[in-house]
Design an enzyme around this catalytic site. Structure first.
Site, PDB file in Angstrom:
ATOM      1  N   ARG A   1      11.423 -30.102  35.709  1.00  0.00           N
ATOM      2  CA  ARG A   1      12.423 -30.924  36.256  1.00  0.00           C
ATOM      3  C   ARG A   1      12.016 -32.271  35.452  1.00  0.00           C
ATOM      4  O   ARG A   1      10.815 -32.331  35.105  1.00  0.00           O
ATOM      5  CB  ARG A   1      12.659 -30.850  37.690  1.00  0.00           C
ATOM      6  CG  ARG A   1      11.225 -30.778  38.410  1.00  0.00           C
ATOM      7  CD  ARG A   1      10.496 -31.944  38.635  1.00  0.00           C
ATOM      8  NE  ARG A   1      11.140 -33.059  38.702  1.00  0.00           N
ATOM      9  CZ  ARG A   1      10.396 -34.237  38.371  1.00  0.00           C
ATOM     10  NH1 ARG A   1       9.224 -34.200  37.705  1.00  0.00           N
ATOM     11  NH2 ARG A   1      10.783 -35.469  38.595  1.00  0.00           N
TER      12      ARG A   1
ATOM     13  N   GLN B   1       9.741 -34.991  45.286  1.00  0.00           N
ATOM     14  CA  GLN B   1       8.979 -35.292  44.053  1.00  0.00           C
ATOM     15  C   GLN B   1       7.913 -36.406  44.314  1.00  0.00           C
ATOM     16  O   GLN B   1       6.961 -36.337  43.648  1.00  0.00           O
ATOM     17  CB  GLN B   1      10.029 -35.357  42.979  1.00  0.00           C
ATOM     18  CG  GLN B   1      11.103 -34.379  42.627  1.00  0.00           C
ATOM     19  CD  GLN B   1      12.135 -34.183  43.409  1.00  0.00           C
ATOM     20  OE1 GLN B   1      12.119 -34.624  44.621  1.00  0.00           O
ATOM     21  NE2 GLN B   1      13.129 -33.674  42.818  1.00  0.00           N
TER      22      GLN B   1
ATOM     23  N   ASP C   1      18.063 -40.478  34.460  1.00  0.00           N
ATOM     24  CA  ASP C   1      18.639 -39.068  34.161  1.00  0.00           C
ATOM     25  C   ASP C   1      19.554 -39.599  33.222  1.00  0.00           C
ATOM     26  O   ASP C   1      19.795 -38.638  32.167  1.00  0.00           O
ATOM     27  CB  ASP C   1      19.152 -38.553  35.277  1.00  0.00           C
ATOM     28  CG  ASP C   1      17.882 -37.863  36.009  1.00  0.00           C
ATOM     29  OD1 ASP C   1      17.292 -38.537  36.839  1.00  0.00           O
ATOM     30  OD2 ASP C   1      17.374 -36.681  35.579  1.00  0.00           O
TER      31      ASP C   1
HETATM   32  C1  LIG Z   1      11.076 -39.327  33.412  1.00  0.00           C
HETATM   33  S1  LIG Z   1      11.933 -38.452  34.582  1.00  0.00           S
HETATM   34  C2  LIG Z   1      13.556 -39.562  35.125  1.00  0.00           C
HETATM   35  C3  LIG Z   1      14.286 -38.606  36.167  1.00  0.00           C
HETATM   36  O1  LIG Z   1      14.585 -37.432  35.422  1.00  0.00           O
HETATM   37  C4  LIG Z   1      13.815 -38.623  37.359  1.00  0.00           C
HETATM   38  O2  LIG Z   1      13.569 -39.988  38.075  1.00  0.00           O
HETATM   39  C5  LIG Z   1      14.383 -37.636  38.268  1.00  0.00           C
HETATM   40  O3  LIG Z   1      15.364 -38.291  39.029  1.00  0.00           O
HETATM   41  C6  LIG Z   1      14.049 -36.358  38.261  1.00  0.00           C
HETATM   42  O4  LIG Z   1      14.907 -35.553  38.961  1.00  0.00           O
HETATM   43  P1  LIG Z   1      14.631 -33.914  39.163  1.00  0.00           P
HETATM   44  O5  LIG Z   1      15.799 -33.567  40.116  1.00  0.00           O
HETATM   45  O6  LIG Z   1      13.371 -33.982  39.668  1.00  0.00           O
HETATM   46  O7  LIG Z   1      14.826 -33.495  37.771  1.00  0.00           O
END
Ligand SMILES: CSC[C@@H](O)[C@@H](O)C(=O)COP(=O)(O)O
Length: 377
Positions: A70, A219, A260
């Site tokens: 992720r 996370q 994202d």
């Molecule tokens: C460098 S990663 C930036 C984002 O992808 C991060 O902050 C995030 O929101 C990740 O979300 P996830 O759902 O764990 O993929």
């Protein structure tokens, strides 16, 4: 730890001889020979460090959907490697090859909608697919593997660059709050928000990090705390609900998060909860910064309202899950909501650090001034 979660064995060695991520662990790597993708199953961290081998693109798509891997850049890199695996099993002529690639592209593209890095990486791979479609099967694999590895390495270099830029904004002795995980685990290596933190530390600044736990999938507590602790950076975890109180008590000097998708007007989609942190930072006069590679900037997307927000299953909210262990935390009859991302408006963001320079999202024109020259492919 609760008694019903047994301790699992940890510490399996990194399986790649020379990981492109450059760290002691990697989110994802393509093994030499180009037939195997290796991923660290992030759902199991921090209790278990387990790498899985994949030979088929459907396995990579599943790993992205189920969040074994992720983080916006890491899922783009994974999807690029997934296309390489599809090329390995396709020895047909040009048209058959293009058909297999198109089907695989669609399968990978549908896995997660919010992080634009996924579509960005697949678009870039598509240009190579078209260019090499008429070549011999082994040459096609070699060309696609080279392009996918280039995406991986360039992402890591971008993280280093934005880290250096962002580190200049970090005051010696400060406490930085981050949300979710925007680290080496979420990128080609080094990290975006955590890259800024690493670069500040490497520049000799003494810093302390507060990692907000990031419900529902934790996370911040599971991944950011694990990765920074492993790197010898002073990190402590707080629950998401403690952020306002810590700010009011003067215990947070700066916020840095990843992204994202960044819209043309500077609005930023990031992990659910980021918007609340940005509002609190504004009320308390605390700078709120974002670090993201250019592959996260979507100039075709006019504003945050146009960014697709992923809705994930209720079970991630109704249950707390760590690896194969889960416990229900709400009554059977009650429904849960699970939007995985939210949008922070540009006006709440002080700076956006990218590998091309720093933009002030408040000044929408400053984003377009960073636009890179078109790629010669
Ligand atoms: C460098 S990663 C930036 C984002 O992808 C991060 O902050 C995030 O929101 C990740 O979300 P996830 O759902 O764990 O993929």
């Amino acid at each position: 730890m609760s008694a019903f979660i047994p301790t699992l064995k940890t510490g399996r060695a990194h399986p790649h001889p020379e990981p492109l991520s450059g760290s002691a662990f990697s989110a994802v790597e393509l093994m030499p020979g180009d037939r195997t993708v290796v991923m660290l199953d992030q759902r199991l961290l921090p209790r278990q460090e387990r790498y899985e081998n994949f030979q088929r693109p459907e396995q990579v798509a599943d790993a992205i959907s189920t969040m074994k891997v992720r983080g916006a850049p890491a899922i783009g890199i994974s999807a690029a490697y997934g296309l390489v695996l599809a090329a390995v099993v396709c020895d047909g002529p040009r048209d058959a090859f293009l058909e297999v690639m198109a089907t695989t592209d669609g399968m990978l593209r549908r896995t997660r909608p919010t992080a634009v890095n996924l579509a960005w990486a697949l678009d870039r791979m598509h240009r190579t697919v078209v260019r090499i479609a008429a070549e011999a099967p082994r040459d096609r694999v070699t060309a696609l593997a080279a392009e996918a590895r280039a995406i991986h390495v360039e992402d890591k270099l971008a993280c280093k660059k934005m880290g250096e830029l962002g580190a200049a904004s970090v005051r010696d002795g400060s406490t930085i709050l981050t949300h979710c995980n925007a680290g080496a685990l979420a990128t080609g290596g080094y990290g975006t928000a955590l890259g800024v933190i690493r670069a500040a530390r490497d520049a000799g600044k003494k810093i302390r990090v507060l990692s907000a736990e990031t419900r529902p999938l934790l996370q911040g507590a599971r991944l950011t705390a694990w990765e920074l602790h492993k790197d010898g950076i002073d990190v402590q975890t707080i629950t998401d609900s403690m952020v306002g109180s810590f700010m009011a008590r003067g215990l947070i000097d700066q916020v840095i998060v990843g992204a994202d998708r960044v819209a043309r007007n500077g609005d930023v989609a990031n992990k659910i909860g980021t918007y609340g942190v940005a509002c609190l930072a504004q009320v308390h006069g605390i700078p709120f910064d974002v670090a993201a590679p250019w592959s996260t900037v979507d100039l075709a997307c006019p504003d945050g309202a146009s960014i697709p927000i992923e809705e994930r299953g209720e079970r991630e909210v109704s249950h707390v899950t760590i690896g194969e262990f889960e416990v229900q935390v709400m009554p059977d009859a009650v429904r849960a909501h699970n939007p995985a991302f939210d949008v922070t408006p540009a006006r709440l963001i002080r700076a956006l650090y990218t590998e091309l320079g720093t933009a002030s999202p408040l000044d929408a024109a400053s984003l377009s001034r960073l636009t890179p020259p078109p790629r010669a492919t």
